[in-house]
Design a protein around this motif. Sequence first.
Motif: not given
Length: 140
Positions: A81-85, A110, A112-113
């Motif tokens: 649901e939330n990712y950086l790029e 994807y 995430t960190r």
Amino acid sequence: MPPPPLATIDDMLLPPPPPSLFADMLPPPPASNEILPPDLPPPLSAPDPGFPDVPPDMIHFEDVTPLPPPPNMEELSWVPENYLEKVMTLYPYTQQKENELSFTEGAVIYVTRKYSDGWCEGVTGDTEGLFPGNYVETFC
């Protein structure tokens, strides 16, 4: 002796050039402050909306690759649901440790960190893990 009369704006304008010296030039602009629009070219004929302007012998339908079907949303349930790029892998990578990802060239991950040492954490498919950040590029 009385002072000379004050000059008006009309007195300060230069007179038009003599017509005999500049007969080949364009006429002077209008004296008013009105700006005239530029001369526009004649309107083009409307193209046929049904077909592009391609010669018939240039159209080869057997050369056209059909578009892939749209992705099934159930197949993308692994996308966080939330990712950086979103990145695409440039090279294949085989995990060296249990907490790393393995992937082939062209895989989508994807992120995430991101870590300061260049490693990233991300998700691809149903797998989550670390991967080298220099093996990927941002995917538009």
